[in-house]
Design a protein around this motif. Structure first.
Motif, PDB file in Angstrom:
ATOM      1  N   VAL A 141       0.837  -1.197   0.000  1.00 27.46           N
ATOM      2  CA  VAL A 141       0.000   0.000   0.000  1.00 27.46           C
ATOM      3  C   VAL A 141       0.870   1.243   0.000  1.00 27.46           C
ATOM      4  O   VAL A 141       1.854   1.324   0.752  1.00 27.46           O
ATOM      5  CB  VAL A 141      -0.931   0.030   1.236  1.00 27.46           C
ATOM      6  CG1 VAL A 141      -1.897   1.213   1.171  1.00 27.46           C
ATOM      7  CG2 VAL A 141      -1.698  -1.283   1.358  1.00 27.46           C
ATOM      8  N   ASN A 142       0.534   2.213  -0.860  1.00 26.21           N
ATOM      9  CA  ASN A 142       1.220   3.499  -0.782  1.00 26.21           C
ATOM     10  C   ASN A 142       0.184   4.613  -0.778  1.00 26.21           C
ATOM     11  O   ASN A 142      -0.943   4.442  -1.248  1.00 26.21           O
ATOM     12  CB  ASN A 142       2.221   3.661  -1.927  1.00 26.21           C
ATOM     13  CG  ASN A 142       1.597   4.266  -3.168  1.00 26.21           C
ATOM     14  OD1 ASN A 142       1.464   5.494  -3.253  1.00 26.21           O
ATOM     15  ND2 ASN A 142       1.211   3.435  -4.124  1.00 26.21           N
ATOM     16  N   CYS A 143       0.583   5.753  -0.232  1.00 25.59           N
ATOM     17  CA  CYS A 143      -0.348   6.879  -0.092  1.00 25.59           C
ATOM     18  C   CYS A 143       0.445   8.176   0.000  1.00 25.59           C
ATOM     19  O   CYS A 143       1.584   8.188   0.478  1.00 25.59           O
ATOM     20  CB  CYS A 143      -1.186   6.687   1.183  1.00 25.59           C
ATOM     21  SG  CYS A 143      -2.445   7.960   1.469  1.00 25.59           S
ATOM     22  N   ASN A 144      -0.145   9.263  -0.470  1.00 21.90           N
ATOM     23  CA  ASN A 144       0.452  10.574  -0.207  1.00 21.90           C
ATOM     24  C   ASN A 144       0.317  10.883   1.279  1.00 21.90           C
ATOM     25  O   ASN A 144      -0.562  10.350   1.974  1.00 21.90           O
ATOM     26  CB  ASN A 144      -0.223  11.660  -1.052  1.00 21.90           C
ATOM     27  CG  ASN A 144      -1.727  11.730  -0.827  1.00 21.90           C
ATOM     28  OD1 ASN A 144      -2.420  10.722  -0.783  1.00 21.90           O
ATOM     29  ND2 ASN A 144      -2.242  12.938  -0.694  1.00 21.90           N
ATOM     30  N   HIS A 145       1.196  11.741   1.790  1.00 19.95           N
ATOM     31  CA  HIS A 145       1.264  11.936   3.253  1.00 19.95           C
ATOM     32  C   HIS A 145       1.264  13.425   3.582  1.00 19.95           C
ATOM     33  O   HIS A 145       2.201  14.142   3.227  1.00 19.95           O
ATOM     34  CB  HIS A 145       2.528  11.268   3.788  1.00 19.95           C
ATOM     35  CG  HIS A 145       2.556  11.107   5.270  1.00 19.95           C
ATOM     36  ND1 HIS A 145       1.433  11.175   6.068  1.00 19.95           N
ATOM     37  CD2 HIS A 145       3.603  10.881   6.122  1.00 19.95           C
ATOM     38  CE1 HIS A 145       1.774  10.984   7.331  1.00 19.95           C
ATOM     39  NE2 HIS A 145       3.081  10.810   7.388  1.00 19.95           N
ATOM     40  N   LEU A 166       5.584   6.922   0.270  1.00 20.97           N
ATOM     41  CA  LEU A 166       6.731   7.080  -0.620  1.00 20.97           C
ATOM     42  C   LEU A 166       7.454   8.411  -0.431  1.00 20.97           C
ATOM     43  O   LEU A 166       8.650   8.512  -0.708  1.00 20.97           O
ATOM     44  CB  LEU A 166       6.280   6.944  -2.076  1.00 20.97           C
ATOM     45  CG  LEU A 166       6.045   5.510  -2.580  1.00 20.97           C
ATOM     46  CD1 LEU A 166       5.412   5.523  -3.951  1.00 20.97           C
ATOM     47  CD2 LEU A 166       7.340   4.721  -2.604  1.00 20.97           C
ATOM     48  N   GLU A 167       6.734   9.433   0.025  1.00 22.78           N
ATOM     49  CA  GLU A 167       7.389  10.725   0.234  1.00 22.78           C
ATOM     50  C   GLU A 167       8.343  10.686   1.430  1.00 22.78           C
ATOM     51  O   GLU A 167       9.235  11.527   1.541  1.00 22.78           O
ATOM     52  CB  GLU A 167       6.340  11.813   0.442  1.00 22.78           C
ATOM     53  CG  GLU A 167       5.534  12.109  -0.815  1.00 22.78           C
ATOM     54  CD  GLU A 167       4.254  12.855  -0.511  1.00 22.78           C
ATOM     55  OE1 GLU A 167       4.126  14.026  -0.910  1.00 22.78           O
ATOM     56  OE2 GLU A 167       3.355  12.245   0.118  1.00 22.78           O
ATOM     57  N   GLY A 168       8.130   9.746   2.332  1.00 28.21           N
ATOM     58  CA  GLY A 168       9.026   9.579   3.466  1.00 28.21           C
ATOM     59  C   GLY A 168       8.788  10.539   4.610  1.00 28.21           C
ATOM     60  O   GLY A 168       9.349  10.370   5.694  1.00 28.21           O
ATOM     61  N   THR A 169       7.968  11.545   4.406  1.00 27.89           N
ATOM     62  CA  THR A 169       7.681  12.542   5.420  1.00 27.89           C
ATOM     63  C   THR A 169       6.401  13.267   5.036  1.00 27.89           C
ATOM     64  O   THR A 169       5.937  13.151   3.901  1.00 27.89           O
ATOM     65  CB  THR A 169       8.845  13.551   5.558  1.00 27.89           C
ATOM     66  OG1 THR A 169       8.582  14.456   6.629  1.00 27.89           O
ATOM     67  CG2 THR A 169       9.027  14.356   4.281  1.00 27.89           C
ATOM     68  N   ARG A 170       5.840  14.010   5.989  1.00 29.21           N
ATOM     69  CA  ARG A 170       4.606  14.743   5.691  1.00 29.21           C
ATOM     70  C   ARG A 170       4.882  15.950   4.802  1.00 29.21           C
ATOM     71  O   ARG A 170       5.889  16.640   4.958  1.00 29.21           O
ATOM     72  CB  ARG A 170       3.951  15.197   7.000  1.00 29.21           C
ATOM     73  CG  ARG A 170       3.247  14.085   7.759  1.00 29.21           C
ATOM     74  CD  ARG A 170       2.938  14.478   9.181  1.00 29.21           C
ATOM     75  NE  ARG A 170       4.161  14.525   9.990  1.00 29.21           N
ATOM     76  CZ  ARG A 170       4.229  15.058  11.190  1.00 29.21           C
ATOM     77  NH1 ARG A 170       3.175  15.626  11.736  1.00 29.21           N
ATOM     78  NH2 ARG A 170       5.362  15.040  11.864  1.00 29.21           N
ATOM     79  N   PHE A 171       3.967  16.187   3.882  1.00 26.64           N
ATOM     80  CA  PHE A 171       4.074  17.307   2.957  1.00 26.64           C
ATOM     81  C   PHE A 171       3.917  18.629   3.702  1.00 26.64           C
ATOM     82  O   PHE A 171       3.016  18.809   4.506  1.00 26.64           O
ATOM     83  CB  PHE A 171       2.985  17.194   1.889  1.00 26.64           C
ATOM     84  CG  PHE A 171       3.009  18.313   0.866  1.00 26.64           C
ATOM     85  CD1 PHE A 171       3.558  18.100  -0.388  1.00 26.64           C
ATOM     86  CD2 PHE A 171       2.469  19.567   1.146  1.00 26.64           C
ATOM     87  CE1 PHE A 171       3.575  19.116  -1.339  1.00 26.64           C
ATOM     88  CE2 PHE A 171       2.482  20.585   0.205  1.00 26.64           C
ATOM     89  CZ  PHE A 171       3.035  20.364  -1.033  1.00 26.64           C
ATOM     90  N   LYS A 217       8.937  14.681  -3.612  1.00 27.14           N
ATOM     91  CA  LYS A 217       9.568  13.658  -4.444  1.00 27.14           C
ATOM     92  C   LYS A 217       9.470  12.289  -3.760  1.00 27.14           C
ATOM     93  O   LYS A 217       9.700  12.177  -2.555  1.00 27.14           O
ATOM     94  CB  LYS A 217      11.047  13.998  -4.676  1.00 27.14           C
ATOM     95  CG  LYS A 217      11.285  15.256  -5.495  1.00 27.14           C
ATOM     96  CD  LYS A 217      12.764  15.532  -5.625  1.00 27.14           C
ATOM     97  CE  LYS A 217      13.040  16.783  -6.443  1.00 27.14           C
ATOM     98  NZ  LYS A 217      14.489  17.078  -6.544  1.00 27.14           N
ATOM     99  N   PRO A 218       9.124  11.246  -4.504  1.00 29.77           N
ATOM    100  CA  PRO A 218       9.017   9.912  -3.898  1.00 29.77           C
ATOM    101  C   PRO A 218      10.390   9.295  -3.662  1.00 29.77           C
ATOM    102  O   PRO A 218      11.327   9.527  -4.419  1.00 29.77           O
ATOM    103  CB  PRO A 218       8.237   9.124  -4.947  1.00 29.77           C
ATOM    104  CG  PRO A 218       8.592   9.784  -6.241  1.00 29.77           C
ATOM    105  CD  PRO A 218       8.774  11.246  -5.930  1.00 29.77           C
TER     106      PRO A 218
END
Length: 297
Positions: free
Chosen positions: A91-95, A181-186, A203-204
């Protein structure tokens, strides 16, 4: 729903209910997990892990109950039909916010296996929750800067090894491996600092995704791509508990596992690394366009 109460009081009630729910389920979770710790054999793991997952699912259901009682949110959700709780998903998601985790758990609980998040090492010290994440075997990652790794080269590859070990355990029973995938919150500051080519995304980072796919690609039924949009702006956690989020939009799509990448050596093969990056960049380009469409409709 407590629509008639001031938002501050709603937030206090929600926070108290959330704490009570955690304090009820976490001790049970820890007691059961001790059995697996004391008798570390595969047979015991296969018996105990499903029990731990049911406890976690009940905990999430409790969170959904206080959310239904205290929140005034309108949910616009598509794509969660037909998922299989007895299969494996990547599962992947924007953060954007810690709220993302409650949103994902609320919508996907019992529709797919329990989401297993990759967490920063420091989070193991969070009271109550750190122990719960440890009991559920969420991987704790030590993310080091390139400058640190130059001074301490022996630490290079530690996160990859943690990921590999976690995925070996997850292959035993149905699991959903969750990867932001971003590794951190936007944030706007991070977006500007990265000079991100995407309007609504950072960036992912492909490495963790590639490791999970390499380790369990033959298990995953699909890559579950989740997009969360907050039309009124990114919320913080207190906004959510106070019932200030009027609308949440979620789109879920099940993508075929890119089997041509599964057996590639991301770490050492430049061609495989480039192929992974192209696949993820296209995924991110599509997600960015989808967010833009959802925000402007």
């Amino acid at each position: 729903m407590l629509n008639f109460l001031p938002s501050l009081l709603v937030g206090l009630i929600a926070s108290i209910l959330m704490a009570i729910n955690a304090l009820f389920w976490v001790p049970i979770l820890l007691l059961v997990s001790l059995v697996k710790l004391v008798i570390p054999v595969k047979t015991v793991r296969l018996l105990i892990d499903p029990v731990l997952l049911r406890i976690a699912e009940n905990w999430i259901s409790g969170n959904s109950a206080w959310m239904a009682l205290t929140q005034r949110t309108e949910w616009d959700v598509q794509g969660i039909e037909g998922l299989d709780p007895r299969s494996w998903y990547l599962v992947n998601c924007n953060h954007q916010s810690w709220v993302d985790i409650l949103v994902l758990q609320h919508l996907l609980n019992r529709r797919i296996p329990l989401l297993k998040f990759f967490l920063k090492q420091q989070l193991i010290w969070v009271p109550v929750m750190g122990l719960a994440w440890w009991a559920l075997e969420f991987p704790f990652m030590r993310r080091h800067s390139e400058e640190y790794l130059k001074k301490h080269p022996e630490m290079r590859g530690k996160d990859q090894e943690t990921t590999r070990q976690a995925c070996e355990k997850y292959a035993l029973i149905p699991t959903s491996v969750m990867n932001f995938l971003e590794g951190t919150r936007f944030t706007s500051a991070k977006h500007q600092r990265q000079n991100s080519p995407y309007k609504h995304l950072l960036k992912p980072k492909v490495g963790g995704f590639a490791l999970a796919l390499n380790a369990m690609g033959d298990k995953f039924q699909s890559v579950l791509d989740v997009t969360i949009v907050y039309p009124d702006g990114r919320p913080d956690f207190w906004d959510f508990t106070c019932g200030k989020i009027r609308r949440i939009v979620v789109r879920v799509r099940a993508l075929p596992v890119p089997h041509h990448l599964v057996n590639g050596d991301y770490a050492n093969d430049p061609a495989t690394r480039e192929a992974y990056q192209k696949w993820v960049q296209q995924l991110w380009k599509d997600k960015d366009a989808q967010i833009e469409a959802l925000l402007t409709r």
